[in-house]
Design an enzyme around this catalytic site. Structure first.
Site, mmCIF file in Angstrom:
data_model
loop_
_atom_site.group_PDB
_atom_site.id
_atom_site.type_symbol
_atom_site.label_atom_id
_atom_site.label_comp_id
_atom_site.label_asym_id
_atom_site.label_seq_id
_atom_site.Cartn_x
_atom_site.Cartn_y
_atom_site.Cartn_z
ATOM 1 N N ASP A 146 -7.080 -2.767 -6.766
ATOM 2 C CA ASP A 146 -7.714 -3.400 -5.617
ATOM 3 C C ASP A 146 -7.986 -4.861 -5.948
ATOM 4 O O ASP A 146 -8.241 -5.199 -7.119
ATOM 5 C CB ASP A 146 -9.028 -2.689 -5.270
ATOM 6 C CG ASP A 146 -9.560 -3.116 -3.914
ATOM 7 O OD1 ASP A 146 -10.350 -4.085 -3.867
ATOM 8 O OD2 ASP A 146 -9.183 -2.510 -2.898
ATOM 9 N N TYR A 194 -15.239 -12.048 0.111
ATOM 10 C CA TYR A 194 -15.968 -10.818 -0.220
ATOM 11 C C TYR A 194 -17.154 -11.120 -1.137
ATOM 12 O O TYR A 194 -18.231 -10.528 -0.987
ATOM 13 C CB TYR A 194 -15.039 -9.817 -0.894
ATOM 14 C CG TYR A 194 -14.038 -9.182 0.030
ATOM 15 C CD1 TYR A 194 -14.369 -8.052 0.783
ATOM 16 C CD2 TYR A 194 -12.754 -9.696 0.165
ATOM 17 C CE1 TYR A 194 -13.453 -7.461 1.634
ATOM 18 C CE2 TYR A 194 -11.824 -9.110 1.015
ATOM 19 C CZ TYR A 194 -12.183 -7.998 1.745
ATOM 20 O OH TYR A 194 -11.276 -7.420 2.595
ATOM 21 N N ARG A 234 -6.738 12.362 -5.280
ATOM 22 C CA ARG A 234 -8.046 11.763 -5.009
ATOM 23 C C ARG A 234 -9.116 12.839 -4.845
ATOM 24 O O ARG A 234 -10.249 12.674 -5.310
ATOM 25 C CB ARG A 234 -7.988 10.879 -3.762
ATOM 26 C CG ARG A 234 -9.332 10.249 -3.445
ATOM 27 C CD ARG A 234 -9.228 9.024 -2.586
ATOM 28 N NE ARG A 234 -10.541 8.450 -2.342
ATOM 29 C CZ ARG A 234 -10.746 7.248 -1.825
ATOM 30 N NH1 ARG A 234 -9.721 6.483 -1.510
ATOM 31 N NH2 ARG A 234 -11.967 6.802 -1.631
ATOM 32 N N ARG A 272 -2.924 6.540 0.972
ATOM 33 C CA ARG A 272 -3.493 7.650 1.742
ATOM 34 C C ARG A 272 -2.516 8.371 2.660
ATOM 35 O O ARG A 272 -2.844 9.431 3.172
ATOM 36 C CB ARG A 272 -4.678 7.138 2.554
ATOM 37 C CG ARG A 272 -5.868 6.730 1.691
ATOM 38 C CD ARG A 272 -6.949 6.124 2.532
ATOM 39 N NE ARG A 272 -6.564 4.820 3.050
ATOM 40 C CZ ARG A 272 -7.252 4.147 3.973
ATOM 41 N NH1 ARG A 272 -8.347 4.679 4.480
ATOM 42 N NH2 ARG A 272 -6.847 2.970 4.385
ATOM 43 N N ARG A 307 0.820 -1.217 0.000
ATOM 44 C CA ARG A 307 0.000 0.000 0.000
ATOM 45 C C ARG A 307 0.855 1.269 0.000
ATOM 46 O O ARG A 307 0.426 2.299 0.512
ATOM 47 C CB ARG A 307 -0.964 0.026 1.191
ATOM 48 C CG ARG A 307 -2.055 -1.036 1.118
ATOM 49 C CD ARG A 307 -3.063 -0.847 2.229
ATOM 50 N NE ARG A 307 -3.980 -1.973 2.305
ATOM 51 C CZ ARG A 307 -4.588 -2.365 3.419
ATOM 52 N NH1 ARG A 307 -4.372 -1.722 4.559
ATOM 53 N NH2 ARG A 307 -5.404 -3.387 3.412
#
Length: 335
Positions: free
Chosen positions: A69, A143, A32, A23, A19
């Site tokens: 993702d 998921y 973003r 963020r 990652r």
């Protein structure tokens, strides 16, 4: 990094962080805010390329991990995908309620990902490895069945026990799409790929063999036949003592080790010469200072005689100070 994945040991290990494009970087947050939500970014090849390159330009990482993702695969298999603010991804219809054959395959949804790989590969410095990835079938299935992430993966585990034939069909379908997905990433310029099995730790040993080891082995074998010599990294988070069997039985080129694993134990338990990746606790990186320094030193010492790619034991967290990342890189590179 490619040399390490193929079995060479380096005095200073190559380093990248799961990652790493995300963020905690102000340049990511700015892009973003301009472009919109996560799925908008992941399907905008120009933006996804820029995000993938951000940590390379800021830190000079040895690997560039594709910005995408693991849920792109179920989206391409026909489920709706969206992200709830503060709650994470959602998929519909849930396969606990709907049959697999009611989904309409939409593989064209993956085309922007391949274009992102092409764009990044064309701009990377030659010493930086382009990494593609996908979720492993078990984790993706959790998921797809439940429609979202869960702490215990209870609905998916119950389905696997109560109707193993139906669940095997779900795993097989994910597996087939994943092989094509990874193969197309490699064709577009990915030099190595990683399989993320984020929820593998929830399974009993026999179920782990059936739903984690066996599908991973089939994917690795297929990628090996389609793209001989392309390294596949396996990351079965939470595998614990099952990590050694995973490493022996899947045929992976390198194994990712999460932060709960003692690196000295891993070095003893894993097959001799197998490259390892990991395993600094992301929270130690946030803490920085002496806690991080001692943890880094333990990891480097444990894997000193083995091919090693330095990484975190899971993804970098949003509140990670950039100065701590810089300190980490200095520690690893000047050992």
């Amino acid at each position: 990094m490619l040399a390490t994945l193929r079995g060479e040991r380096r005095e200073a290990p190559p380093v990248w962080l799961m990652r790493q494009a995300g963020r905690y970087l102000p340049e990511y947050r700015a892009l973003r805010a301009e472009k919109g939500g996560f799925l908008d970014l992941a399907t905008d090849s120009e933006a996804a390329c820029a995000i993938t390159l951000q940590p390379i330009r800021r830190f000079g990482m040895d690997g560039a991990i594709l910005f995408s993702d693991i849920l792109m695969v179920p989206w391409a298999m026909g489920q709706d995908l969206w992200f709830e603010a503060g709650e994470g991804p959602r998929l519909a219809p849930r396969l606990v309620d709907s049959a697999l054959d009611t989904l309409g395959m939409a593989l064209e949804r993956l085309e922007p990902v391949y274009e992102t790989v092409r764009r990044v590969a064309a701009q990377l410095p030659p010493e930086t490895t382009m990494l593609g990835f996908a979720g492993s079938p078990w984790t993706v299935a959790t998921y797809m069945v439940a429609g979202q992430g869960s702490r215990e993966q209870g609905e998916t585990r119950r389905l696997a026990y109560s109707d193993p034939q139906a669940f095997a069909a779900i795993i097989a379908a994910i597996e087939a799409v994943t092989i094509g997905y990874l193969s197309n990433q490699i064709a577009a310029g990915a030099e190595a790929v990683q399989l993320f099995d984020s929820w593998s730790g929830s399974l009993a040993p026999a179920e782990f063999e059936r739903w984690v080891v066996a599908p991973t082995a089939r994917i690795v074998d297929a990628i090996g036949r389609l793209h001989p010599g392309t390294p596949v990294i396996g990351f079965p988070k939470g595998a614990g003592a099952k990590l050694a069997a995973y490493a022996r039985e899947t045929g992976i080129f390198a194994v990712g080790v999460d932060e709960t694993i003692d690196p000295s134990w891993a070095n003893e338990a894993l097959p001799a010469g197998l490259p390892v990746q990991g395993n600094l606790d992301p929270l130690a990186l946030i803490a920085g200072g002496d806690a991080m320094i001692s943890a880094v030193q333990r990891i480097l010492a444990a894997f000193a005689d083995r091919p090693h790619i330095f990484n975190l034991g899971h993804g970098i967290l949003p509140d990670t100070p950039i100065a701590h990342v810089e300190q980490l890189l200095s520690l690893v590179r000047t050992r």
